[in-house]
Design an enzyme around this catalytic site. Sequence first.
Site, PDB file in Angstrom:
ATOM      1  N   TYR A  33      -8.815 -24.014  15.378  1.00 56.40           N
ATOM      2  CA  TYR A  33      -8.120 -25.163  15.962  1.00 56.40           C
ATOM      3  C   TYR A  33      -6.864 -24.713  16.684  1.00 56.40           C
ATOM      4  O   TYR A  33      -6.383 -23.594  16.501  1.00 56.40           O
ATOM      5  CB  TYR A  33      -7.778 -26.194  14.888  1.00 56.40           C
ATOM      6  CG  TYR A  33      -6.597 -25.833  14.011  1.00 56.40           C
ATOM      7  CD1 TYR A  33      -5.349 -26.429  14.217  1.00 56.40           C
ATOM      8  CD2 TYR A  33      -6.725 -24.908  12.971  1.00 56.40           C
ATOM      9  CE1 TYR A  33      -4.264 -26.097  13.419  1.00 56.40           C
ATOM     10  CE2 TYR A  33      -5.650 -24.583  12.168  1.00 56.40           C
ATOM     11  CZ  TYR A  33      -4.413 -25.186  12.394  1.00 56.40           C
ATOM     12  OH  TYR A  33      -3.340 -24.849  11.606  1.00 56.40           O
ATOM     13  N   ARG A  52      -4.936 -17.868  22.638  1.00 56.42           N
ATOM     14  CA  ARG A  52      -5.117 -17.655  21.204  1.00 56.42           C
ATOM     15  C   ARG A  52      -6.420 -18.287  20.719  1.00 56.42           C
ATOM     16  O   ARG A  52      -7.112 -17.730  19.850  1.00 56.42           O
ATOM     17  CB  ARG A  52      -3.930 -18.213  20.411  1.00 56.42           C
ATOM     18  CG  ARG A  52      -4.010 -17.903  18.916  1.00 56.42           C
ATOM     19  CD  ARG A  52      -2.753 -18.308  18.184  1.00 56.42           C
ATOM     20  NE  ARG A  52      -2.514 -19.746  18.242  1.00 56.42           N
ATOM     21  CZ  ARG A  52      -1.442 -20.348  17.725  1.00 56.42           C
ATOM     22  NH1 ARG A  52      -0.501 -19.628  17.132  1.00 56.42           N
ATOM     23  NH2 ARG A  52      -1.292 -21.654  17.815  1.00 56.42           N
ATOM     24  N   ARG A 100     -27.491 -26.058   5.664  1.00 51.96           N
ATOM     25  CA  ARG A 100     -26.543 -25.172   4.994  1.00 51.96           C
ATOM     26  C   ARG A 100     -27.146 -23.798   4.707  1.00 51.96           C
ATOM     27  O   ARG A 100     -28.172 -23.668   4.060  1.00 51.96           O
ATOM     28  CB  ARG A 100     -26.055 -25.818   3.691  1.00 51.96           C
ATOM     29  CG  ARG A 100     -24.903 -25.050   3.037  1.00 51.96           C
ATOM     30  CD  ARG A 100     -24.391 -25.796   1.810  1.00 51.96           C
ATOM     31  NE  ARG A 100     -23.202 -25.142   1.259  1.00 51.96           N
ATOM     32  CZ  ARG A 100     -23.234 -24.123   0.399  1.00 51.96           C
ATOM     33  NH1 ARG A 100     -24.397 -23.635  -0.004  1.00 51.96           N
ATOM     34  NH2 ARG A 100     -22.116 -23.584  -0.041  1.00 51.96           N
ATOM     35  N   LYS A 144      -6.680 -18.513  13.701  1.00 49.49           N
ATOM     36  CA  LYS A 144      -6.233 -19.882  13.403  1.00 49.49           C
ATOM     37  C   LYS A 144      -7.431 -20.735  12.990  1.00 49.49           C
ATOM     38  O   LYS A 144      -7.914 -21.592  13.743  1.00 49.49           O
ATOM     39  CB  LYS A 144      -5.507 -20.488  14.601  1.00 49.49           C
ATOM     40  CG  LYS A 144      -4.664 -21.709  14.265  1.00 49.49           C
ATOM     41  CD  LYS A 144      -3.811 -22.118  15.452  1.00 49.49           C
ATOM     42  CE  LYS A 144      -3.016 -23.381  15.175  1.00 49.49           C
ATOM     43  NZ  LYS A 144      -1.969 -23.178  14.162  1.00 49.49           N
ATOM     44  N   GLU A 176       5.018 -16.357   5.777  1.00 57.04           N
ATOM     45  CA  GLU A 176       5.374 -17.433   6.703  1.00 57.04           C
ATOM     46  C   GLU A 176       5.431 -18.744   5.942  1.00 57.04           C
ATOM     47  O   GLU A 176       5.202 -18.796   4.733  1.00 57.04           O
ATOM     48  CB  GLU A 176       4.362 -17.512   7.847  1.00 57.04           C
ATOM     49  CG  GLU A 176       2.925 -17.661   7.383  1.00 57.04           C
ATOM     50  CD  GLU A 176       1.912 -17.404   8.504  1.00 57.04           C
ATOM     51  OE1 GLU A 176       2.275 -17.544   9.687  1.00 57.04           O
ATOM     52  OE2 GLU A 176       0.760 -17.077   8.191  1.00 57.04           O
ATOM     53  N   LEU A 201       0.115 -15.765  11.252  1.00 52.58           N
ATOM     54  CA  LEU A 201      -0.383 -16.305  12.508  1.00 52.58           C
ATOM     55  C   LEU A 201       0.521 -15.840  13.647  1.00 52.58           C
ATOM     56  O   LEU A 201       1.746 -15.843  13.516  1.00 52.58           O
ATOM     57  CB  LEU A 201      -0.410 -17.833  12.455  1.00 52.58           C
ATOM     58  CG  LEU A 201      -0.968 -18.512  13.706  1.00 52.58           C
ATOM     59  CD1 LEU A 201      -2.459 -18.238  13.845  1.00 52.58           C
ATOM     60  CD2 LEU A 201      -0.707 -20.006  13.669  1.00 52.58           C
TER      61      LEU A 201
END
Length: 281
Positions: A33, A52, A100, A144, A176, A201
């Site tokens: 995301y 990114r 799945r 991310k 972070e 990140l």
Amino acid sequence: MSRTVYVNGSYMPEENATVSIFDRGFLFADGVYEVTAVLDGKLVDYAGHVTRLERSLGELQMGMPISSEELLEVHRELIKRNNLEEGALYLQITRGAEDRNFLFPKDAKQTIVLFTQAKSLTAEKSGLRVISVPDIRWGRRDIKTVQLLAPSMAKMMAKAAGKDDSWMVQDGFVTEGTSNNAYIVTKEGKIITRNLSTSILHGITRAAVLKLAAELDMEVEERPFTIEEAQQAVEAFVTAATSFVCPVVEIDNVELSGGKVGPVATRLNQIYIEESRKAAI
């Protein structure tokens, strides 16, 4: 009032938006995301977010399901349809839906979702009070992904303690914040923030703010720091796409400079907002 959202090529009211229960983002957190800030109806640091995004997808062996030009148009169309002047635009891309299976599907159609969030980004900041918690996340924090349970739990721990956020610690050093990069300012005026690696990140706002700091002749050192070192600092702050430069005034119940917002964070936030307004697209 219902927002217009974007799902797999279509714009629709949010209450009509659906994604398959077999989507791997839902079953495996198999997706990435980005969150892009919006100021004055324009996108902040958009190019950095797309770069990114493409890197994150590549690290998970996924491609871009939409061209960069089309993606920009979707962002702008959602801003227009939702009359968004200030806030954020959330984008999520997953590997898609298939029954799945731990093995990646080869030909699944990727899922792409975008929506807007109206919020104030430029209001004056009073400063965050943070606690330290163990960093229990996976080892590829530079990607991310939508695996956000550990940061969510850390943020809830801060709320339970009557604080605003958590700084995560691994091997004695701060990595972070739950959704931001962390910084301290020493008595000598040096800005210290953890160096880039797979441990954190690679923040888009981080890169922009460090560039501004260099242009302002502020000394920056990229290295890990401890909670104890942070408690002895004269200032601390965090950066993120929708909080810009946000001061931290307390770390594990120790106030920095009497709990007052410091000049370095204040100045960087002002300059970042000014420059973002000029460069937004």
